[in-house]
Design an enzyme around this catalytic site. Structure first.
Site, short mmCIF file in Angstrom:
data_model
loop_
_atom_site.label_atom_id
_atom_site.label_comp_id
_atom_site.label_asym_id
_atom_site.label_seq_id
_atom_site.Cartn_x
_atom_site.Cartn_y
_atom_site.Cartn_z
N GLU A 120 70.14 -2.00 -17.64
CA GLU A 120 68.96 -2.28 -18.46
C GLU A 120 68.29 -3.57 -17.99
OE1 GLU A 120 69.71 -1.30 -22.83
OE2 GLU A 120 71.75 -1.35 -22.03
N GLU B 82 82.33 0.27 -27.78
CA GLU B 82 81.78 -0.20 -26.50
C GLU B 82 82.93 -0.68 -25.63
OE1 GLU B 82 78.87 -3.30 -26.54
OE2 GLU B 82 77.60 -2.35 -28.06
N LYS C 37 67.25 -6.73 -20.46
CA LYS C 37 68.21 -7.42 -21.32
C LYS C 37 68.27 -8.90 -20.96
CE LYS C 37 71.86 -5.76 -23.10
NZ LYS C 37 73.22 -5.25 -23.38
N GLU D 92 74.85 -8.76 -17.76
CA GLU D 92 74.35 -8.04 -18.95
C GLU D 92 73.42 -6.88 -18.58
OE1 GLU D 92 74.74 -8.20 -22.27
OE2 GLU D 92 76.35 -9.67 -22.10
#
Length: 395
Positions: free
Chosen positions: A324, A270, A327, A333
């Site tokens: 997203e 990641e 999240k 985030e």
């Protein structure tokens, strides 16, 4: 006699040539660039549309954080290479029960092969250094049971791994000083020994974004973004670093060396940069995210190693395909995606999105994609035959 010798040479050359091609097709990572497909959202495209998006972007390596069957079915026949995830919530159970591990691999991996190219299983994510000592103690057992399940089922091309955050390190500056935390070593060393035995890499989630955010007064943002900068000098190794990601990776290599593991490859599982954040996340901007991800693409395209491991070609999975919206945590985030929920690009780093203006050219059906794969396979067979014929005619 010469005729017999010619035909003896023919299959030998053919097999050597063909074997070299086959060995390339079973690698866990093709090229240097991959991406994470997170799905903690209620507004992102369907798995079929994601396949179209990835094929249009020519991104072949993909990681998911579970083994969702709708995703595995959508990826079938596409040529995309997938690493599935065993979620953290399953780690303790898989460690305690070999039969459960065998069943999980049967249902979530074997049953989708060979149509879906599942190249690896990531057992948990950032388990060590996370504070859950029971899960940390169970990780090696889970890894072994999942690995043994793949061997029992003769899944020889499925690599077993687990990803670590920077929290496993006691110190990473300068890179050569990096070691594993005392609280982590007791779990990490036996895990590394097992991964050395089975040929697995050390998987690192490395975020210059987070490092910069933790100390913006002392870290040059240009150093974090792959831009022109003075960089840092490591006096122990006499190496210079012009970007933070290389330094983070070499810090991992230093920790591995300290743990007695000298030859293990580090793969970045990641890395990314948030395009939006809270008031206290000033570096989370679309411009910085574009700069980081664009420069990272250029860095990976060079197919070179790091200062400490110049011959070990760097490979990285970008985080992530989409923003997203579900999240938890800070705004950043939810804003690491290269693409917005509707499939359009978050910012331009050379990819095309699923926009209406390009729908006719990008929204290929899965049938068309599979037909393209067949055509390439047919071309490969023809090429092999041509080489074999040339060898025959030469003699």
């Amino acid at each position: 006699m010469k005729i017999f010798w010619v035909f003896f040479r023919f299959p030998t050359v053919f097999l050597v040539f063909f074997s070299s091609i086959v060995s390339l097709t079973v690698q866990g990572f093709t090229g240097t660039y991959g991406i994470n497909y997170g799905r903690i959202a209620d507004n992102i495209p369907s798995p079929d549309e994601v396949v179209t998006l990835l094929r249009a972007a020519k991104i072949k390596n993909v990681r998911i954080y579970d083994a969702d069957h709708s995703v595995l079915k959508a990826f079938s026949g596409t040529g995309l290479e997938l690493v599935v995830g065993l979620p953290n919530g399953f780690v303790k159970d898989m460690s305690a029960n070999e039969d459960h591990a065998l069943t999980w691999v049967k249902e979530n991996v074997q049953s989708f092969l060979p149509g879906t190219k599942i190249r690896g299983i990531a057992v948990g994510n950032e388990v060590l250094g996370g504070g859950d000592n029971e899960m940390a103690a169970a990780l090696l057992g889970a890894v072994k049971n999942i690995y043994n399940a793949t061997k029992t089922l003769h899944l020889t091309d499925v690599q077993i791994s687990t990803a670590h955050s920077q929290a496993v390190f006691a110190n990473s500056y300068p890179p050569s000083s990096c070691i594993f935390k005392d609280t982590v070593v007791q779990y990490m060393k036996p895990l590394l020994q097992f991964f050395s035995q089975i040929g697995s890499p050390f998987c690192l989630n490395a975020y210059p974004f987070l490092a910069y955010m933790s100390d913006p007064e002392n870290i040059d943002i240009n150093y974090a973004l792959f831009q022109s900068t003075q960089g840092i000098y490591d006096p122990k190794t006499d190496l210079h670093y012009d970007n933070m990601l290389d330094a983070q990776i070499d810090a991992a290599y230093a920790a591995l060396d300290d743990a007695g593991v000298k030859k293990m490859e580090v793969i970045v599982t990641e890395t990314g940069w948030a395009s939006r954040g809270d008031a206290n996340e000033a570096a989370a901007t679309a411009n910085n995210a574009r700069t980081y991800n664009y420069n990272l693409r250029k860095r990976l395209a060079k197919k070179k190693g790091t200062p400490l491991r110049p011959k070990m070609m760097l490979k990285a999975y970008i985080f992530a395909i989409f923003n997203e919206d579900l999240k938890p945590g800070s705004t950043s985030e939810r804003n690491f995606g290269l693409f917005k929920p509707d499939g359009s690009i978050s910012y331009n780093i050379g990819f095309h999105g699923l926009t209406s203006s390009s729908a006719d050219t990008l929204l290929l059906s899965l049938k068309d994609i599979r037909a393209q794969d067949w055509s390439r396979s047919h071309f490969l067979v023809s090429a092999i035959s041509a080489v074999a014929l040339l060898v025959f005619l030469r003699y």
